[in-house]
Design an enzyme around this catalytic site. Structure first.
Site, PDB file in Angstrom:
ATOM      1  N   SER A  23     -16.001 -55.949-126.283  1.00 33.86           N
ATOM      2  CA  SER A  23     -16.357 -57.265-125.758  1.00 33.86           C
ATOM      3  C   SER A  23     -15.495 -57.637-124.554  1.00 33.86           C
ATOM      4  CB  SER A  23     -16.197 -58.328-126.850  1.00 33.86           C
ATOM      5  OG  SER A  23     -17.093 -58.119-127.906  1.00 33.86           O
ATOM      6  N   ARG A  27     -16.478 -58.141-120.363  1.00 35.07           N
ATOM      7  CA  ARG A  27     -16.159 -59.371-119.643  1.00 35.07           C
ATOM      8  C   ARG A  27     -15.192 -59.131-118.492  1.00 35.07           C
ATOM      9  NH1 ARG A  27     -17.981 -60.192-124.548  1.00 35.07           N
ATOM     10  NH2 ARG A  27     -18.893 -62.192-125.216  1.00 35.07           N
ATOM     11  N   GLY A  94     -26.810 -55.049-125.772  1.00 36.57           N
ATOM     12  CA  GLY A  94     -27.272 -56.432-125.782  1.00 36.57           C
ATOM     13  C   GLY A  94     -26.313 -57.348-125.049  1.00 36.57           C
ATOM     14  N   ARG A 122     -35.118 -56.206-128.880  1.00 39.27           N
ATOM     15  CA  ARG A 122     -34.238 -57.241-129.416  1.00 39.27           C
ATOM     16  C   ARG A 122     -34.598 -58.602-128.812  1.00 39.27           C
ATOM     17  NH1 ARG A 122     -28.124 -55.180-129.398  1.00 39.27           N
ATOM     18  NH2 ARG A 122     -27.867 -57.146-130.538  1.00 39.27           N
ATOM     19  N   SER A 167     -23.624 -67.500-131.730  1.00 38.20           N
ATOM     20  CA  SER A 167     -23.728 -66.234-131.008  1.00 38.20           C
ATOM     21  C   SER A 167     -22.871 -66.290-129.756  1.00 38.20           C
ATOM     22  CB  SER A 167     -25.184 -65.948-130.623  1.00 38.20           C
ATOM     23  OG  SER A 167     -25.263 -64.893-129.682  1.00 38.20           O
ATOM     24  N   GLN A 169     -22.893 -64.121-127.469  1.00 42.43           N
ATOM     25  CA  GLN A 169     -23.706 -63.694-126.333  1.00 42.43           C
ATOM     26  C   GLN A 169     -24.481 -64.862-125.741  1.00 42.43           C
ATOM     27  OE1 GLN A 169     -26.059 -60.329-127.553  1.00 42.43           O
ATOM     28  NE2 GLN A 169     -24.284 -59.026-127.875  1.00 42.43           N
ATOM     29  N   ASP A 314     -20.025 -57.965-136.506  1.00 37.26           N
ATOM     30  CA  ASP A 314     -20.231 -56.546-136.187  1.00 37.26           C
ATOM     31  C   ASP A 314     -19.664 -55.603-137.248  1.00 37.26           C
ATOM     32  OD1 ASP A 314     -21.645 -56.953-133.869  1.00 37.26           O
ATOM     33  OD2 ASP A 314     -19.877 -56.890-132.574  1.00 37.26           O
ATOM     34  N   LYS A 341     -29.768 -56.989-134.842  1.00 39.35           N
ATOM     35  CA  LYS A 341     -28.794 -56.194-134.100  1.00 39.35           C
ATOM     36  C   LYS A 341     -29.495 -54.934-133.571  1.00 39.35           C
ATOM     37  CE  LYS A 341     -24.966 -58.578-134.337  1.00 39.35           C
ATOM     38  NZ  LYS A 341     -24.190 -58.937-133.135  1.00 39.35           N
ATOM     39  N   ARG A 387     -22.932 -48.378-135.432  1.00 40.09           N
ATOM     40  CA  ARG A 387     -22.118 -48.907-136.533  1.00 40.09           C
ATOM     41  C   ARG A 387     -22.626 -48.434-137.900  1.00 40.09           C
ATOM     42  NH1 ARG A 387     -18.540 -51.681-133.705  1.00 40.09           N
ATOM     43  NH2 ARG A 387     -19.268 -52.962-131.956  1.00 40.09           N
TER      44      ARG A 387
END
EC number: 2.5.1.19
Length: 428
Positions: A23, A27, A94, A122, A167, A169, A314, A341, A387
């Site tokens: 993550s 960013r 995503g 998704r 979320s 996102q 996650d 997911k 995952r």
């Protein structure tokens, strides 16, 4: 199709460092690209998802140099990106698609975002709806709910948006769009989701304010910074569970990010009876970091729900593995987000754990399962989800017999050296 077979382990022992946080890596590229000046990134995760983000910003004219250890990003400023000459391919990510949709909505050019077969199915309307309220023009399949997404950049206006889902996102897409909007943009959510965007925006000098239940941002130029990316707690989670469920194990995982919005996995496993110590706690680039000492433990089933869910969203596939090795019943609720997911993670884990001899009952927003003394050997499916693949390989360490996982190529999405690191600490 790649497959991998894991044998039962005698123990899991040693000292490791997991790759950089996925993550934060995403960013760092995004904010470094739209900041003024140079941003350096140490510990960047070179998984497929993050490379999709990096390549997208290169396609928009950003100079990103990679010497194998450090990224050097020459920022363009908020208005400095160039219109891409081709479609931006987000692969399986995503995060790339949703966050870039917010950022691109405020540009003065046209762009198209696509992804692989899983990402193209998704849901995207959860991002498009608030962006449309800000004045964005975005088109997609299925009434805007599915990629490819065409973004026609234009002027935006700040909004106050109450997100129906917790979320990061969705929240981050709105905040990135808010950097380009007239006025103030405010986002609230039912439970606090991971706050890496807020922390990094503040670190880059954004006009941002957090409050109970939400965050506000106003447009202001960002300034490039030096970033050290901590180890990804979502990647560490596989090794934490491995050390907990294999008797005689003791494992030190160094330099892991322990952001409070991400430590649901530690809280859940500790509540189950897991021995997890946080050592050498410190702060790096605005993020809390610690070394984790994990020892084998006798786990007990618990109920998991509420605000723990977004703090561990996650990690639920490997939490299910821990619950399968725990005494008694574990109930997971409030986790409907798992169904949208990379795959339906509730259904996928239910299928695989049943093959391993676990009594699993799916619910609409979670599952109930009863732990067993020892998992059975089986052949499990990854369903193309990194995952799921890694979780079932961890399950194999505590099984009576071998567990073979089909379609393990997907592991490279987030953890390219997972198998090598696992082989390093497993005592066969």
């Amino acid at each position: 199709m790649q497959t991998y077979t894991i044998k039962p382990a005698q123990s899991v022992r040693g000292e490791i460092a997991v790759p950089g946080d996925k993550s934060i890596s995403h960013r760092s590229i995004m904010l470094g690209s739209i900041a003024r000046g140079t941003t350096t990134v140490c510990g960047f995760l070179r998984g497929e998802d993050n490379m999709a983000t990096l390549n997208a910003f290169r396609a928009m004219g950003v100079d990103v140099r990679d010497d194998g250890e450090t990224l050097r990003i020459e920022g363009k400023g908020l208005a400095g990106l160039s219109e891409p000459t081709d479609v931006l391919d987000c692969g399986n990510s995503g995060t790339s698609m949703r966050l870039m949709t917010g950022l691109l909505a405020g540009q003065r050019f046209f762009s198209v975002l696509t992804g692989d077969q899983y990402l193209r199915n998704r849901p995207m309307k959860r991002v498009l709806e608030p962006l449309s309220r800000m004045g964005a023009t975005i088109f997609g399949r299925a009434g805007g709910d599915k990629a490819p997404l065409a973004v026609v950049g234009r002027g935006l206006t700040g909004v106050t948006y109450a997100s129906p889902v917790s979320s990061a996102q969705v929240k981050s897409a709105i905040l990135l769009a808010g950097l380009y909007a007239d006025g103030e943009t405010e986002v609230t959510e039912p439970h606090l989701s991971r706050d890496h965007s807020e922390r990094m925006l503040r670190y880059f000098g954004a006009d941002i304010e957090t409050f109970a239940g939400g965050v506000k941002v106003r447009g202001r130029e960002l300034t490039g910074r030096d970033i050290t990316v901590p180890g990804d707690i979502s990647s560490a989670a596989f090794f934490i569970v491995a050390a907990l469920i294999v008797p005689g194990s003791e494992l030190l995982i160094k330099g892991v990010g322990v952001n409070p919005t991400r430590t649901g996995i530690i809280d859940i496993l500790t509540a189950m009876g897991g021995s997890i110590e946080l050592l050498n706690c410190r702060e790096i680039s605005g993020e809390p970091v610690a070394d984790l000492l994990v020892r084998a433990s006798e786990l007990k089933g618990i109920e998991i729900g509420g605000d723990l869910v977004p703090r561990a969203i996650d990690e639920f596939p490997v939490i299910c593995v821990a619950a399968s090795c725990a005494e008694g019943r574990t109930v997971i609720r409030d986790a409907r987000e798992l169904r949208v997911k990379e795959t339906d993670r509730i259904a996928a884990m239910a299928v695989n754990l049943r093959k391993a001899g676990v009594d699993v009952v799916e619910t609409e927003n979670g599952m109930e399962l009863i732990g067993v003394e020892r998992l059975e050997g089986c052949t499990a499916e990854s369903f193309g989800d990194h995952r799921i693949a890694m979780s079932m390989l961890i399950a194999g360490l505590a099984a009576r017999g071998e567990i073979t996982v089909n379609d393990t190529e997907c592991i490279a999405t987030s953890f390219p050296n997972f198998i090598a690191l696992l082989e390093k600490v497993v005592v066969p």
